[in-house]
Enzyme design. Structure first.
Site, mmCIF file in Angstrom:
data_model
loop_
_atom_site.group_PDB
_atom_site.id
_atom_site.type_symbol
_atom_site.label_atom_id
_atom_site.label_comp_id
_atom_site.label_asym_id
_atom_site.label_seq_id
_atom_site.Cartn_x
_atom_site.Cartn_y
_atom_site.Cartn_z
ATOM 1 N N LYS A 1 -3.684 -7.192 14.775
ATOM 2 C CA LYS A 1 -4.791 -6.679 15.577
ATOM 3 C C LYS A 1 -4.623 -7.139 17.023
ATOM 4 O O LYS A 1 -4.068 -8.200 17.258
ATOM 5 C CB LYS A 1 -6.131 -7.192 15.019
ATOM 6 C CG LYS A 1 -6.363 -6.905 13.549
ATOM 7 C CD LYS A 1 -6.605 -5.448 13.275
ATOM 8 C CE LYS A 1 -6.914 -5.216 11.790
ATOM 9 N NZ LYS A 1 -7.173 -3.812 11.481
ATOM 10 N N LYS B 1 -5.116 -3.170 16.571
ATOM 11 C CA LYS B 1 -4.180 -2.249 15.922
ATOM 12 C C LYS B 1 -3.445 -1.369 16.921
ATOM 13 O O LYS B 1 -2.334 -0.912 16.658
ATOM 14 C CB LYS B 1 -4.899 -1.403 14.879
ATOM 15 C CG LYS B 1 -5.981 -0.498 15.436
ATOM 16 C CD LYS B 1 -6.512 0.466 14.379
ATOM 17 C CE LYS B 1 -7.311 -0.227 13.325
ATOM 18 N NZ LYS B 1 -7.874 0.731 12.338
ATOM 19 N N ASP C 1 -0.771 -1.273 11.311
ATOM 20 C CA ASP C 1 -1.942 -0.567 10.801
ATOM 21 C C ASP C 1 -1.592 0.907 10.635
ATOM 22 O O ASP C 1 -0.540 1.375 11.062
ATOM 23 C CB ASP C 1 -3.147 -0.763 11.715
ATOM 24 C CG ASP C 1 -4.425 -0.989 10.916
ATOM 25 O OD1 ASP C 1 -4.488 -0.530 9.759
ATOM 26 O OD2 ASP C 1 -5.354 -1.634 11.435
ATOM 27 N N HIS D 1 -0.307 3.062 2.604
ATOM 28 C CA HIS D 1 -1.674 3.011 3.124
ATOM 29 C C HIS D 1 -2.403 4.284 2.708
ATOM 30 O O HIS D 1 -1.793 5.347 2.612
ATOM 31 C CB HIS D 1 -1.663 2.874 4.647
ATOM 32 C CG HIS D 1 -2.970 2.399 5.204
ATOM 33 N ND1 HIS D 1 -4.086 3.202 5.281
ATOM 34 C CD2 HIS D 1 -3.351 1.187 5.699
ATOM 35 C CE1 HIS D 1 -5.092 2.511 5.805
ATOM 36 N NE2 HIS D 1 -4.677 1.286 6.065
ATOM 37 N N ARG D 2 -3.708 4.161 2.466
ATOM 38 C CA ARG D 2 -4.484 5.293 1.945
ATOM 39 C C ARG D 2 -5.360 5.958 3.010
ATOM 40 O O ARG D 2 -6.386 6.570 2.679
ATOM 41 C CB ARG D 2 -5.350 4.823 0.776
ATOM 42 C CG ARG D 2 -6.354 3.734 1.140
ATOM 43 C CD ARG D 2 -7.220 3.340 -0.050
ATOM 44 N NE ARG D 2 -8.230 2.354 0.325
ATOM 45 C CZ ARG D 2 -9.290 2.035 -0.424
ATOM 46 N NH1 ARG D 2 -9.465 2.631 -1.599
ATOM 47 N NH2 ARG D 2 -10.158 1.134 -0.016
ATOM 48 N N SER E 1 -7.652 -5.346 1.334
ATOM 49 C CA SER E 1 -7.609 -5.438 2.791
ATOM 50 C C SER E 1 -8.851 -4.788 3.365
ATOM 51 O O SER E 1 -9.269 -3.730 2.915
ATOM 52 C CB SER E 1 -6.347 -4.737 3.318
ATOM 53 O OG SER E 1 -6.291 -4.762 4.721
#
Length: 473
Positions: A168, A170, A196, A287-288, A372
């Site tokens: 971060k 991001k 990210d 990642h979703r 997360s």
């Protein structure tokens, strides 16, 4: 044998696609839909309409039905159930013959099950709650490139959850400063750091520069700690060609793991990348991003447990799965259900956790669930209890937000994790006794003590939007 004859016109869907006497075959793909019908459309007709529109049907009789074995290829609505506590909708169970679907293609499966049928006027809302993939279909899919055990062997990490962090802010960091943040986190005790979901190749930080500085950070932290380290390099790109170009470069510089946004990037791209990772010895983090657009509305869309199954078939070694205790949506029992769906070789039907079908994964490797989103050291006892050892716990703000900096934040999380694992292994109920466990560990870790003081009042106590329906008795 009776001769088939063509009779033009429109007939009710139930005449062809409603079959309550049907017993599903072991090779059928089974789906559970939550259907909210339009006023005046009864349940049987609505269920049959969904079966038709997601398989062989259209709005009128066509003469070309006589050129195929429609009775074999059609979807069959075979059962209807009430949705507990909600009389505006109902569950419809539909069986599809396996030959309707291309082997190993989650793209083709979704094109049928969640394609045009979701815009069908006969239903007011439609949600795909669960899918049973028969082992005959599972075996046609590549699945995770490597899986949990292979990743542990590659990274030489056993007996505890893996520990990670999302860098971060991001967006906005230069590649050099980004690499510096990665180094500090890995040196402080994390196993992984990550890009990210929206870190691709922007003007402030082009992908190749990021990859180079990150790899320098990984190598430096490995030399200093004696541990294997990694960073999820996001190779999601505007085109598949560019995606593979970035993946090849990550391999060339020695990165152990890359990352893909599987929903925004697309299922076709994801399956191809998973196959590439399998062939090239690269781990794949998934990642979703965009999932909540599809899964958060309890009446319309696709439940996340289905997206979880699709990802396991398409391929990925990690998948973000919610936290239960953090800032993102996720009911505890439902989360436990899809975590099992990611890791276990066989999962039994369990309505109390939202699982509508038995699911046999055969020998397909499992996927690490990744917790997360809004988590910090105070959540560690609950996270270790909920997710167990075969998981990745990622603390972004909970690492980089430490008053003493990134390395101290990483050290605080590592100490908290190891204290919880040690206490659990001694038989302590750490979710109940977590405060005592962490307080004792903080006596020998000023980094943990400061982290506990910093985030002691931070909670995310919002009600879950997509709750489990009341379990059937």
């Amino acid at each position: 044998m009776a001769v088939k004859t063509y009779s033009a016109g429109v007939k009710e869907y139930r005449q062809t696609y409603w079959m309550p006497e049907y017993t599903p075959l072991d090779t059928d793909i089974l789906a559970c839909f939550k259907i909210t019908p339009q006023a005046g459309v009864d349940r049987e007709e609505a269920a049959a309409a969904v079966a038709a529109e997601s398989s062989t049907g259209t709005w009128t009789t066509v003469w070309t039905d006589l050129l195929t074995d429609l009775d074999y290829y059609k979807g069959r609505a075979y059962a209807i159930e009430d949705v507990p506590g909600d009389d505006t909708c109902f569950y419809a169970f539909i069986a599809y013959p396996i030959d309707l679907f291309e082997e190993g293609s989650v793209v083709n499966v979704f094109t049928s099950l969640v394609g045009n049928v979701f815009g069908f006027k006969a239903v007011r809302a439609l949600r795909l709650e669960d899918v049973r993939f028969p082992i005959a279909y599972v075996k046609t899919c590549g699945g995770p490139p490597h899986g949990i055990q292979v990743e542990r062997d590659v990274m030489n990490k056993y007996g505890r959850p893996l520990l990670g962090c999302t860098i971060k802010p991001k967006l906005g960091l230069s590649a050099k400063n980004y690499g510096r943040a990665v180094y500090e986190c890995l040196r402080g005790g994390l196993d992984f750091t990550k890009d990210d979901e929206n870190v691709n190749s922007q003007p402030f930080m082009r992908w190749r520069q990021r990859f180079d500085f990150v790899m320098e950070a990984i190598q430096k932290s490995e030399r200093e700690t004696g541990e294997r380290k990694g960073h999820y390099l996001n190779v999601t790109a505007p085109t598949p060609e560019e995606m593979y170009k970035r993946a090849e470069y990550a391999k060339e510089i020695g990165a152990p793991i890359i990352m893909h946004d599987y929903i925004t990037g697309g299922f076709c791209a994801n399956t191809g990348l998973a196959n590439w990772c399998r062939d090239n010895g690269m781990l794949l983090h998934i990642h979703r991003a965009m999932h909540a657009v599809l899964d958060r509305n309890p009446h319309h869309g696709i439940h996340f447990r289905v997206l979880t199954k699709i990802l396991r078939l398409s391929g990925g070694d990690h998948l973000h799965s919610g936290t239960v205790v953090g800032k993102l949506e996720g009911d505890r029992e439902a989360t436990l259900g899809w975590i099992d769906m990611m890791r276990d070789s066989f999962v039994k039907e369990d309505r109390s956790r939202g699982i509508f079908f038995d699911q046999d994964w055969g020998s397909m490797p499992g996927v690490f669930p990744v917790a997360s989103g809004g988590i910090h050291v105070w959540h560690m006892p609950a996270l270790v209890t909920i997710f167990g050892d075969d998981s990745v716990l990622q603390f972004g703000g909970g690492t980089l937000g430490h008053p003493w900096g990134n390395a101290a934040g990483a050290a605080a999380n590592r100490v908290a994790l190891e204290a919880c694992v040690e206490a659990r292994n001694k038989g302590v109920a750490i979710e109940k006794e977590g405060k005592t466990v962490l307080t004792e560990a903080a006596k020998n870790s000023p980094e943990l003590k400061i982290a506990m003081e910093t985030w002691k009042e931070i909670k995310f106590e919002f009600d879950t939007v997509d709750k489990l329906d009341v379990a059937h008795k």
